[in-house]
Design a protein around this motif. Structure first.
Motif, PDB file in Angstrom:
ATOM      1  N   LYS A 247      13.374   5.340   8.359  1.00 11.62           N
ATOM      2  CA  LYS A 247      12.201   5.434   9.229  1.00 11.62           C
ATOM      3  C   LYS A 247      11.042   6.189   8.581  1.00 11.62           C
ATOM      4  CE  LYS A 247      13.483   9.488  12.032  1.00 11.62           C
ATOM      5  NZ  LYS A 247      13.763   9.938  13.410  1.00 11.62           N
ATOM      6  N   THR A 248      11.271   6.779   7.419  1.00  9.92           N
ATOM      7  CA  THR A 248      10.163   7.446   6.730  1.00  9.92           C
ATOM      8  C   THR A 248       9.154   6.416   6.210  1.00  9.92           C
ATOM      9  OG1 THR A 248      11.350   7.484   4.611  1.00  9.92           O
ATOM     10  CG2 THR A 248      11.614   9.393   6.054  1.00  9.92           C
ATOM     11  N   GLN A 249       9.554   5.117   6.224  1.00  8.09           N
ATOM     12  CA  GLN A 249       8.618   4.067   5.820  1.00  8.09           C
ATOM     13  C   GLN A 249       7.548   3.816   6.885  1.00  8.09           C
ATOM     14  OE1 GLN A 249      10.347   0.430   4.070  1.00  8.09           O
ATOM     15  NE2 GLN A 249      12.344   1.409   4.300  1.00  8.09           N
ATOM     16  N   LEU A 250       7.784   4.337   8.098  1.00  9.25           N
ATOM     17  CA  LEU A 250       6.867   4.076   9.208  1.00  9.25           C
ATOM     18  C   LEU A 250       5.763   5.116   9.282  1.00  9.25           C
ATOM     19  CD1 LEU A 250       9.363   3.149  12.083  1.00  9.25           C
ATOM     20  CD2 LEU A 250       8.236   1.622  10.449  1.00  9.25           C
ATOM     21  N   ILE A 251       4.641   4.673   9.825  1.00  9.79           N
ATOM     22  CA  ILE A 251       3.581   5.616  10.181  1.00  9.79           C
ATOM     23  C   ILE A 251       3.359   5.497  11.689  1.00  9.79           C
ATOM     24  CG2 ILE A 251       2.480   5.459   7.915  1.00  9.79           C
ATOM     25  CD1 ILE A 251       0.346   3.659   9.199  1.00  9.79           C
ATOM     26  N   ASP A 252       2.799   6.515  12.279  1.00  8.84           N
ATOM     27  CA  ASP A 252       2.648   6.556  13.731  1.00  8.84           C
ATOM     28  C   ASP A 252       1.397   5.833  14.225  1.00  8.84           C
ATOM     29  OD1 ASP A 252       4.949   8.085  13.981  1.00  8.84           O
ATOM     30  OD2 ASP A 252       3.871   9.981  13.777  1.00  8.84           O
TER      31      ASP A 252
END
Length: 307
Positions: A247-252
Motif C-alpha cells: 500500500k506504500t504505492q498509493l497516495i491519498d
C-alpha cells in the motif's frame, strides 16, 4: 435430574411397570414416575445415546399403551436441532436449563442458555457466510465450504460457531459431517444478517494506471456499472487483497482521474468468489454500505431482488 423448574416442584418415584416393556426399551432408559405440581407423568432418561426421532416416538407410544400419561424425555443437554425437532413434534422434554411441558402448557427456557451474537463478524465468519450464499443450497456441508476457504480447521470451527450464534442458522450433524442450514430465504437471510457484516475495504488510495496488476479486479461503482445501467465513474475503481499489494504505492490524493485509478485494499481476496474481472456481488454491496447515493442504493435493491 432437576427437582424444581422455575418455581414448579417435581417429585419422583420409581415407575413400576417397566417390566412389561420390550427389553430393548428397558435397557435403554431409566424410568421414573414424576409429579409436577400434582400432574403425573413418566420421565425417561436415556442410558446411552439419544435415539433418533422416529425411534423415540415409537418407544413413547409403547410406554403410553401401558401407562396412558405424558412421557417426558430428560437429558442434561440437547442440541439446537434436536430441540427444534422435539418442539415441532410436541414431545415433552427437560434439560438442566430448558423445559417443554405441553401437557401443562409450559415452555420455559433459561435466557442465559444460548450465547447471542452482539458484535460484528470476524472476517473468517464473513467468508464462511459468503461461501454459503454462493453455494446456492439451503443445506450445505461445512466440509464442502472449507474447500473454498483459506483458513485452518480451528478457524473454520470458530466461524461456524459464530454463524450459529446469530440464531439465523441451524447447525447440526449428519453422521460425522456438520451441516449449515439457513432458517430463511437467501434474500431475508441477507437482510437479517446485515448487522453482523463488515465492509471488506481496509484502506483506499490512488495510483497511476500502469501500476495495475493481475491481482486487481473491478470493484465499487466501476463494478456496479458493469452489472447495471449505472454510468461508469470517470476514475476506475479496483480491489486488491491486502496481502497481495504494497500500500506504500498509493497516495491519498486524486490528482488526475484520466491518469490514476482508485484502489480499495480488501481484508480478503476479492477474487475468492468470482471467476471474472469483477469482485463478487455481495462483497461489492458490503463495500458500498456507507454510500448514500440514491442511484447506487436503487441499483443494490435491484440486484438483491432475485436472491
Amino acid at each position: 435430574m432437576i427437582d424444581h423448574i422455575f418455581g414448579l416442584s417435581i417429585r419422583y418415584e420409581p415407575w413400576d411397570k417397566k417390566s412389561i416393556l420390550p427389553l430393548y426399551i428397558v435397557s435403554n432408559y431409566q424410568f421414573y414416575t414424576a409429579y409436577i405440581e400434582n400432574i403425573r407423568c413418566i420421565v425417561i432418561i436415556p442410558t446411552e445415546e439419544l435415539p433418533t426421532l422416529p425411534s423415540l416416538k415409537k418407544q413413547i407410544q409403547k410406554i403410553r399403551v401401558i401407562d396412558d400419561v405424558s412421557v417426558v424425555l430428560y437429558s442434561k443437554t440437547i442440541s439446537f436441532y434436536r430441540r427444534k425437532s422435539l418442539l415441532e413434534n410436541h414431545i415433552p422434554f427437560m434439560t438442566d436449563k430448558q423445559v417443554f411441558l405441553p401437557f401443562i402448557g409450559t415452555l420455559l427456557v433459561d435466557e442465559k442458555e444460548t450465547e447471542k451474537m452482539k458484535d460484528k463478524f470476524v472476517y473468517s465468519t464473513q467468508l464462511l457466510f459468503l461461501a454459503y450464499m454462493y453455494n446456492h443450497e439451503k443445506k450445505v456441508y461445512v466440509s464442502d465450504l472449507s474447500k473454498y476457504l483459506p483458513f485452518s480447521a480451528m478457524t473454520l470451527s470458530r466461524a461456524v460457531k459464530q454463524l450459529e450464534m446469530t440464531d439465523l442458522f441451524l447447525v447440526y450433524k449428519v453422521g460425522v459431517n456438520k451441516v449449515i442450514e439457513s432458517k430463511y430465504s437467501y434474500k431475508e437471510l441477507f437482510e437479517r444478517i446485515q448487522r453482523y457484516l463488515l465492509t471488506p475495504v481496509r484502506h483506499v488510495g490512488y495510483m497511476d494506471q500502469p501500476l495495475v496488476t493481475d491481482h486487481m479486479i473491478l470493484a465499487g461503482e466501476s463494478a456496479l456499472s458493469e452489472m447495471s445501467m449505472l454510468n461508469p465513474s470517470r476514475i476506475k475503481i479496483y480491489a486488491v487483497y491486502e496481502k497481495d499489494f504494497d500500500k506504500t504505492q498509493l497516495i491519498d490524493e486524486l490528482i488526475d482521474p484520466d491518469v490514476q485509478v482508485k484502489v480499495e485494499i480488501w481484508a480478503y481476496d476479492p477474487q475468492l468468489f468470482t471467476h471474472t474481472n469483477i469482485a463478487d456481488t455481495l462483497s461489492i454491496i458490503l463495500s458500498l454500505k456507507v454510500n448514500k447515493d440514491e442511484r447506487i442504493e436503487k441499483i443494490i435493491e435491484d440486484i438483491l431482488k432475485p436472491l
